[in-house]
Design a protein around this motif. Sequence first.
Motif, short mmCIF file in Angstrom:
data_model
loop_
_atom_site.label_atom_id
_atom_site.label_comp_id
_atom_site.label_asym_id
_atom_site.label_seq_id
_atom_site.Cartn_x
_atom_site.Cartn_y
_atom_site.Cartn_z
N ARG A 68 0.83 -1.22 0.00
CA ARG A 68 0.00 0.00 0.00
C ARG A 68 0.87 1.27 0.00
O ARG A 68 0.56 2.24 -0.71
CB ARG A 68 -0.93 0.00 1.23
N ILE A 69 1.95 1.26 0.77
CA ILE A 69 2.82 2.44 0.82
C ILE A 69 3.53 2.64 -0.51
O ILE A 69 3.63 3.77 -1.01
CB ILE A 69 3.84 2.31 1.98
N GLU A 70 4.00 1.56 -1.11
CA GLU A 70 4.68 1.68 -2.41
C GLU A 70 3.72 2.24 -3.47
O GLU A 70 4.11 3.06 -4.30
CB GLU A 70 5.23 0.31 -2.86
N ALA A 71 2.45 1.81 -3.40
CA ALA A 71 1.46 2.34 -4.34
C ALA A 71 1.25 3.83 -4.12
O ALA A 71 1.13 4.62 -5.08
CB ALA A 71 0.14 1.58 -4.17
N ALA A 72 1.21 4.24 -2.84
CA ALA A 72 1.03 5.66 -2.51
C ALA A 72 2.22 6.49 -2.99
O ALA A 72 2.06 7.60 -3.50
CB ALA A 72 0.85 5.82 -1.01
N LEU A 73 3.41 5.94 -2.83
CA LEU A 73 4.61 6.65 -3.28
C LEU A 73 4.62 6.80 -4.80
O LEU A 73 5.00 7.84 -5.34
CB LEU A 73 5.87 5.91 -2.81
N LEU A 74 4.18 5.75 -5.48
CA LEU A 74 4.17 5.76 -6.94
C LEU A 74 3.17 6.80 -7.47
O LEU A 74 3.44 7.48 -8.48
CB LEU A 74 3.78 4.36 -7.44
N LYS A 75 2.05 6.97 -6.76
CA LYS A 75 1.00 7.89 -7.22
C LYS A 75 1.13 9.29 -6.60
O LYS A 75 0.25 10.13 -6.80
CB LYS A 75 -0.37 7.32 -6.84
N ASN A 76 2.20 9.53 -5.84
CA ASN A 76 2.37 10.83 -5.17
C ASN A 76 1.19 11.17 -4.27
O ASN A 76 0.76 12.33 -4.20
CB ASN A 76 2.59 11.95 -6.18
N GLU A 77 0.66 10.18 -3.58
CA GLU A 77 -0.44 10.43 -2.64
C GLU A 77 0.08 11.22 -1.45
O GLU A 77 1.27 11.15 -1.09
CB GLU A 77 -1.03 9.11 -2.14
N ASN A 78 -0.82 11.96 -0.84
CA ASN A 78 -0.49 12.64 0.42
C ASN A 78 -0.57 11.63 1.56
O ASN A 78 -1.62 11.01 1.76
CB ASN A 78 -1.46 13.79 0.68
N ILE A 79 0.53 11.48 2.29
CA ILE A 79 0.60 10.50 3.39
C ILE A 79 0.76 11.25 4.71
O ILE A 79 1.63 12.11 4.84
CB ILE A 79 1.78 9.53 3.19
N LEU A 80 -0.08 10.90 5.68
CA LEU A 80 -0.02 11.51 7.01
C LEU A 80 0.54 10.49 8.00
O LEU A 80 -0.02 9.41 8.18
CB LEU A 80 -1.41 11.96 7.46
N VAL A 81 1.67 10.82 8.60
CA VAL A 81 2.29 9.95 9.60
C VAL A 81 1.81 10.41 10.97
O VAL A 81 2.09 11.54 11.40
CB VAL A 81 3.83 10.00 9.51
N TYR A 82 1.07 9.55 11.66
CA TYR A 82 0.33 9.91 12.86
C TYR A 82 0.90 9.12 14.05
O TYR A 82 1.11 7.92 13.95
CB TYR A 82 -1.14 9.52 12.64
N GLY A 83 1.15 9.81 15.17
CA GLY A 83 1.67 9.09 16.33
C GLY A 83 1.26 9.71 17.63
O GLY A 83 0.79 10.85 17.69
N ASP A 84 1.47 8.95 18.70
CA ASP A 84 1.14 9.42 20.03
C ASP A 84 2.12 10.51 20.47
O ASP A 84 3.15 10.73 19.85
CB ASP A 84 1.18 8.23 21.00
N TYR A 85 1.78 11.18 21.59
CA TYR A 85 2.56 12.35 22.02
C TYR A 85 3.68 12.01 23.00
O TYR A 85 4.37 12.90 23.49
CB TYR A 85 1.65 13.41 22.64
#
Length: 564
Positions: A68-85
């Motif tokens: 899924r990530i490789e597909a997102a990278l290939l399509k220049n999708e906007n990716i949000l990296v979300y984490g705890d504080y």
Amino acid sequence: MRWTLKPKPDPKKVDQLKQSLNVDNIVASLLVQRGIETYEAAKTFFRPSFDDLHDPFLMKDMDLAVERIEAALLKNENILVYGDYDVDGTTSVALLSSYLKTRIDTIATYIPDRYEEGYGISYQGIDFAEDNNFTLIIALDCGIKAIEKIDYAKEKGIDFIICDHHRPGDTIPNAVAVLDPKREDCNYPFKELCGCGVGFKLISALASKQGQSVEDLAEYLDLVATAIGADIVPIIDENRALASLGLEVINTNPRPGMKAIIKEVNKDVLSIIDVVFIIAPRINAAGRMNHGNHAVTLLTETDFNLAAEYAIDIDQYNTERRATDKRITEEALNLIKDDNEQDRFTTVVYDESWHKGVIGIVASRLTETYYRPTLVFTKSGDKLAASARSVKGFDVYNALEACSEYIEQFGGHKYAAGLTLLPENYEAFKAKFEDVVKETIDPKLLTPELKIDLEIELNQIDHRLFRILNQFAPFGPGNMTPVLMTENVNDTGYGKCVGEDNAHLRLTATQSFNDNIVCIGFGLGDKHSLIKNNNPFKIAYTIDENHWNGQTSLQLKLKDIKAS
């Protein structure tokens, strides 16, 4: 303290290891106690390497996450990296976002506001993703119980990949991929990774598809080692290798943000203990006193001069945090005394004015004082939020699960958890939690246990032994600093209380004419009577070095003293 002497290891195994390694009986015994019984196992233990890391594709759903990530990278999708504080969450976000930015520009990070959104994935965070055209969210150190929120995101056309290490509930979220070694259907060989460790496995898998080896990712291991230390996961197996390799990066070539923190504390070589008590609290302070975004900004900054400015701010947050947790701890201790709650099996306290960012630290302090499962509550919006801490051997997560009728949301580990509930359920919850703990806890767990590895004589202690024991590091759960015991010790007659309020004890222990050794017992001033009048006593201790006026000598750091 109740002293527990670990079972003596098999003499045959000790003798075999002693011969193959050319070490003494003490070292061989300590290694066998830790499950190290062969030359090869000892080599791995003393020389952790990248070869000790497991194949990331052994983790369930890793192939789906990478696809899924490789597909997102290939399509220049906007990716949000979300984490705890907290430290594990912010280091995870810094790690994954830094790596992904080497592949694509359309990466952003999101840390929820501790006060407005609370722990984990929030509806507000998902709405932010929708408003800004993010089609993929990768959540780290959270998400394993966010069933409804993942479904909410799916309705909006947003995919989720979850990288977590907390215990799953009965249902796994309907995400594209759920990476969590604690999943019952996950056959990954090591279950105790921290959230940042799971994130590192993800970038290892992604990098392998680019023809890179895990060694090419060494620059990210300063973040992983920091998370391992801060999250108090067992430093065994893969965590030991990751922590050891990460410490090497911290001490030789740390990222600018780490370097800036280290510069502020003015220390040359850091151990995992230094990471826990120096680096981690500063990173944590951002999310506790202001916003976790500050920590991510510091840890992802590539310009050292800018990072140094951010580190000054972070250090100020940490100063504020220390003052706040000291004040609230004093208030909580007074509350316990005023309410005559010293004789309970649990500590549950609440004040709506307490700072939500430090209640976890306060819970730890109260546990140290009364040594029983502890919850500290404060007001959070229209609900009450709490941090839970437990005593060794008691699973507070299971206890909370037994009180779930009164809880809105909870999650965590065996010894630390968080929860929210409605104000009207507080008293009922408090009573139920007390009943559950009272019925299920072994009363002996309410007395701190001091685990002792071996009994030895003072004349067996020398610089060579100290140097070898030092190589057992990095120390932590599952591989603690060896605690030794010696019986029938006497003070040479000059033992005395030292420090503010005479809180500490300094003495010179002896068993015979030529084995005198200085001992320091922090917080053991009240044991002074045991060593007077040439009375024999026994000591439990770790071996340490004292540096003074250019001279180096061995000393014992006392854990406890008892009459012989």
